[in-house]
Write a protein that holds these residues in place. Structure first.
Motif, PDB file in Angstrom:
ATOM      1  N   LYS A  86       0.817  -1.205   0.000  1.00  0.00           N
ATOM      2  CA  LYS A  86       0.000   0.000   0.000  1.00  0.00           C
ATOM      3  C   LYS A  86       0.855   1.260   0.000  1.00  0.00           C
ATOM      4  N   THR A  87       1.957   1.238   0.744  1.00  0.00           N
ATOM      5  CA  THR A  87       2.762   2.452   0.930  1.00  0.00           C
ATOM      6  C   THR A  87       3.976   2.526   0.019  1.00  0.00           C
ATOM      7  N   GLY A  88       4.436   1.364  -0.464  1.00  0.00           N
ATOM      8  CA  GLY A  88       5.655   1.349  -1.263  1.00  0.00           C
ATOM      9  C   GLY A  88       6.929   1.391  -0.437  1.00  0.00           C
ATOM     10  N   LEU A  89       6.800   1.269   0.888  1.00  0.00           N
ATOM     11  CA  LEU A  89       7.959   1.293   1.779  1.00  0.00           C
ATOM     12  C   LEU A  89       8.200  -0.094   2.352  1.00  0.00           C
ATOM     13  N   SER A  90       9.447  -0.387   2.674  1.00  0.00           N
ATOM     14  CA  SER A  90       9.780  -1.687   3.252  1.00  0.00           C
ATOM     15  C   SER A  90       9.260  -1.765   4.686  1.00  0.00           C
ATOM     16  N   PRO A  91       9.042  -2.994   5.206  1.00  0.00           N
ATOM     17  CA  PRO A  91       8.621  -3.121   6.599  1.00  0.00           C
ATOM     18  C   PRO A  91       9.579  -2.444   7.577  1.00  0.00           C
ATOM     19  N   ALA A  92      10.870  -2.527   7.286  1.00  0.00           N
ATOM     20  CA  ALA A  92      11.846  -1.899   8.189  1.00  0.00           C
ATOM     21  C   ALA A  92      11.666  -0.377   8.222  1.00  0.00           C
ATOM     22  N   THR A  93      11.483   0.229   7.049  1.00  0.00           N
ATOM     23  CA  THR A  93      11.279   1.684   6.991  1.00  0.00           C
ATOM     24  C   THR A  93       9.975   2.067   7.666  1.00  0.00           C
ATOM     25  N   LEU A  94       8.917   1.295   7.412  1.00  0.00           N
ATOM     26  CA  LEU A  94       7.636   1.573   8.066  1.00  0.00           C
ATOM     27  C   LEU A  94       7.767   1.492   9.584  1.00  0.00           C
ATOM     28  N   GLY A  95       8.480   0.466  10.051  1.00  0.00           N
ATOM     29  CA  GLY A  95       8.669   0.317  11.494  1.00  0.00           C
ATOM     30  C   GLY A  95       9.369   1.516  12.101  1.00  0.00           C
ATOM     31  N   ARG A  96      10.392   2.020  11.410  1.00  0.00           N
ATOM     32  CA  ARG A  96      11.109   3.195  11.925  1.00  0.00           C
ATOM     33  C   ARG A  96      10.200   4.420  11.937  1.00  0.00           C
ATOM     34  N   ARG A  97       9.399   4.588  10.886  1.00  0.00           N
ATOM     35  CA  ARG A  97       8.513   5.758  10.812  1.00  0.00           C
ATOM     36  C   ARG A  97       7.439   5.710  11.900  1.00  0.00           C
ATOM     37  N   VAL A  98       6.885   4.525  12.141  1.00  0.00           N
ATOM     38  CA  VAL A  98       5.866   4.390  13.182  1.00  0.00           C
ATOM     39  C   VAL A  98       6.473   4.662  14.558  1.00  0.00           C
ATOM     40  N   THR A  99       7.657   4.133  14.799  1.00  0.00           N
ATOM     41  CA  THR A  99       8.330   4.372  16.082  1.00  0.00           C
ATOM     42  C   THR A  99       8.627   5.857  16.266  1.00  0.00           C
ATOM     43  N   ALA A 100       9.067   6.525  15.202  1.00  0.00           N
ATOM     44  CA  ALA A 100       9.352   7.964  15.279  1.00  0.00           C
ATOM     45  C   ALA A 100       8.072   8.744  15.582  1.00  0.00           C
ATOM     46  N   LEU A 101       6.955   8.337  14.988  1.00  0.00           N
ATOM     47  CA  LEU A 101       5.684   9.007  15.247  1.00  0.00           C
ATOM     48  C   LEU A 101       5.281   8.837  16.712  1.00  0.00           C
ATOM     49  N   GLU A 102       5.468   7.641  17.256  1.00  0.00           N
ATOM     50  CA  GLU A 102       5.148   7.405  18.663  1.00  0.00           C
ATOM     51  C   GLU A 102       6.012   8.277  19.574  1.00  0.00           C
ATOM     52  N   ARG A 103       7.280   8.450  19.218  1.00  0.00           N
ATOM     53  CA  ARG A 103       8.169   9.294  20.025  1.00  0.00           C
ATOM     54  C   ARG A 103       7.728  10.746  19.967  1.00  0.00           C
ATOM     55  N   GLN A 104       7.298  11.204  18.789  1.00  0.00           N
ATOM     56  CA  GLN A 104       6.811  12.574  18.661  1.00  0.00           C
ATOM     57  C   GLN A 104       5.588  12.813  19.539  1.00  0.00           C
ATOM     58  N   ILE A 105       4.666  11.844  19.524  1.00  0.00           N
ATOM     59  CA  ILE A 105       3.435  12.007  20.290  1.00  0.00           C
ATOM     60  C   ILE A 105       3.666  11.763  21.765  1.00  0.00           C
ATOM     61  N   GLY A 106       4.543  10.827  22.082  1.00  0.00           N
ATOM     62  CA  GLY A 106       4.860  10.565  23.476  1.00  0.00           C
ATOM     63  C   GLY A 106       4.108   9.404  24.087  1.00  0.00           C
ATOM     64  N   VAL A 107       3.369   8.645  23.281  1.00  0.00           N
ATOM     65  CA  VAL A 107       2.637   7.474  23.788  1.00  0.00           C
ATOM     66  C   VAL A 107       2.718   6.362  22.736  1.00  0.00           C
ATOM     67  N   PRO A 108       2.642   5.097  23.168  1.00  0.00           N
ATOM     68  CA  PRO A 108       2.618   4.003  22.185  1.00  0.00           C
ATOM     69  C   PRO A 108       1.289   3.969  21.441  1.00  0.00           C
ATOM     70  N   LEU A 109       1.357   3.731  20.142  1.00  0.00           N
ATOM     71  CA  LEU A 109       0.157   3.667  19.304  1.00  0.00           C
ATOM     72  C   LEU A 109      -0.245   2.239  18.965  1.00  0.00           C
ATOM     73  N   PHE A 110       0.735   1.320  19.046  1.00  0.00           N
ATOM     74  CA  PHE A 110       0.471  -0.073  18.683  1.00  0.00           C
ATOM     75  C   PHE A 110       1.008  -1.014  19.752  1.00  0.00           C
ATOM     76  N   VAL A 111       0.361  -2.164  19.853  1.00  0.00           N
ATOM     77  CA  VAL A 111       0.897  -3.306  20.582  1.00  0.00           C
ATOM     78  C   VAL A 111       1.452  -4.260  19.542  1.00  0.00           C
ATOM     79  N   ARG A 112       2.770  -4.483  19.579  1.00  0.00           N
ATOM     80  CA  ARG A 112       3.408  -5.359  18.601  1.00  0.00           C
ATOM     81  C   ARG A 112       3.314  -6.814  19.053  1.00  0.00           C
ATOM     82  N   SER A 113       3.065  -7.710  18.108  1.00  0.00           N
ATOM     83  CA  SER A 113       3.064  -9.143  18.386  1.00  0.00           C
ATOM     84  C   SER A 113       3.446  -9.882  17.117  1.00  0.00           C
TER      85      SER A 113
END
Length: 293
Positions: free
Chosen positions: A26-53
């Motif tokens: 859907k995004t054209g980005l690798s899972p590794a890049t997506l993971g980094r972007r999601v983690t960066a977004l969580e750091r910006q907001i200051g709370v976890p957005l996902f539970v990883r499993s």
């Protein structure tokens, strides 16, 4: 946080698809890049957005709250995008349907489109395209829409039957479906009812039809495809377990746009005229031994 629509767009993809690998296409980005972007977004907001499993990414309570806000932003961005398209060039009408229905529409293109009309963009997919979030303007679906953002109009029904060629037997082997197409109701029915006779499979519906035409076996097709092909004949009665309704679906707001409204009305007329073909009331040829199936 510095509001960034691209970050929210990636967040939406991961939220809706439930994981990084699923969101890759859907995004054209690798899972590794997506993971980094999601983690960066969580750091910006200051709370976890996902539970990883191991099974994927599930939204936290904060993630659910952000999802609602991000969808509001998405709708606003789509409105702006459509406005910009309208100021730059004549907008296109995006029409979503499955493979076989798109095949029928393409063969009847002049019933729904004129050369001086805005362009029509066919969005063909086995998976359901999200009209509620404006991935398409009009969809042809097999059920009444349940999304409150969508309006629907019933335009008929679709019947299915087993098809082959006149020189085959109703007891011939079966050509099945594989890959993404194997999850369709007709593919599952064939696997459950006729799987013991399945000798060939194809991962595309058009390839399966051509295998049947070449005498390689029989397969279940919608009647509006099989009955309209002079190379094929019915090898059995209509399969009532597979019969479905057919609906025209559009976004409540978008359906009032003049280009979209014109296509909707022309589609309704086309499907009304073709109703006997879709409902299976117009068989072109029936194998003499079909009643044995």
């Amino acid at each position: 946080m510095d509001d960034n629509w691209d970050d929210l767009r990636l967040f939406l993809a991961v939220s809706r698809l439930g994981g990084l690998s699923a969101a890759q296409q859907k995004t054209g980005l690798s899972p590794a890049t997506l993971g980094r972007r999601v983690t960066a977004l969580e750091r910006q907001i200051g709370v976890p957005l996902f539970v990883r499993s191991q099974t994927g990414y599930a939204l936290t309570d904060a993630g659910q709250d952000l999802l609602a806000h991000a969808e509001d932003v998405e709708r606003a961005m789509l409105v702006v995008s459509r406005w910009r398209e309208g100021t730059q060039t004549q907008r296109s009408v995006r029409l979503s349907a499955g493979n076989w229905t798109t095949d029928f529409l393409v063969r009847n293109i002049h019933a729904i489109w004129r050369t001086d009309d805005p362009a029509i963009e066919f969005v063909t997919a086995n998976a359901r395209i999200d009209i509620g979030h404006r991935a398409a303007d009009i969809g042809i679906r097999n059920a009444r829409p349940t999304d409150p953002h969508l309006a629907g109009r019933k335009i008929g029904s679709v019947a299915f039957a087993l098809f082959g060629t006149m020189d085959q037997s109703p007891d011939s082997s079966i050509v099945g479906l594989s890959g993404d197409t194997s999850t369709s109701p007709s593919a599952r029915w064939m696997a459950a009812q006729l799987g013991h006779r399945m000798r060939l499979r194809g991962n595309g519906v058009h390839a399966v039809r051509e295998l049947v035409v070449q005498g390689a076996g029989l397969s279940v097709l919608p009647c509006f495809i099989g009955d309209d092909d002079p190379r094929l004949c019915r090898m059995g009665p209509i399969i009532t377990d597979l019969s479905t309704e057919q609906w025209l679906v559009a976004h409540h707001d978008e359906r009032h746009s003049p280009p979209v409204r014109r296509v909707i009305e022309r589609l309704a007329t086309l499907f009304n005229e073709a109703s006997p073909l879709f409902s299976g009331a117009r068989p072109q040829a029936v194998h003499p031994a079909a009643e044995r199936v």
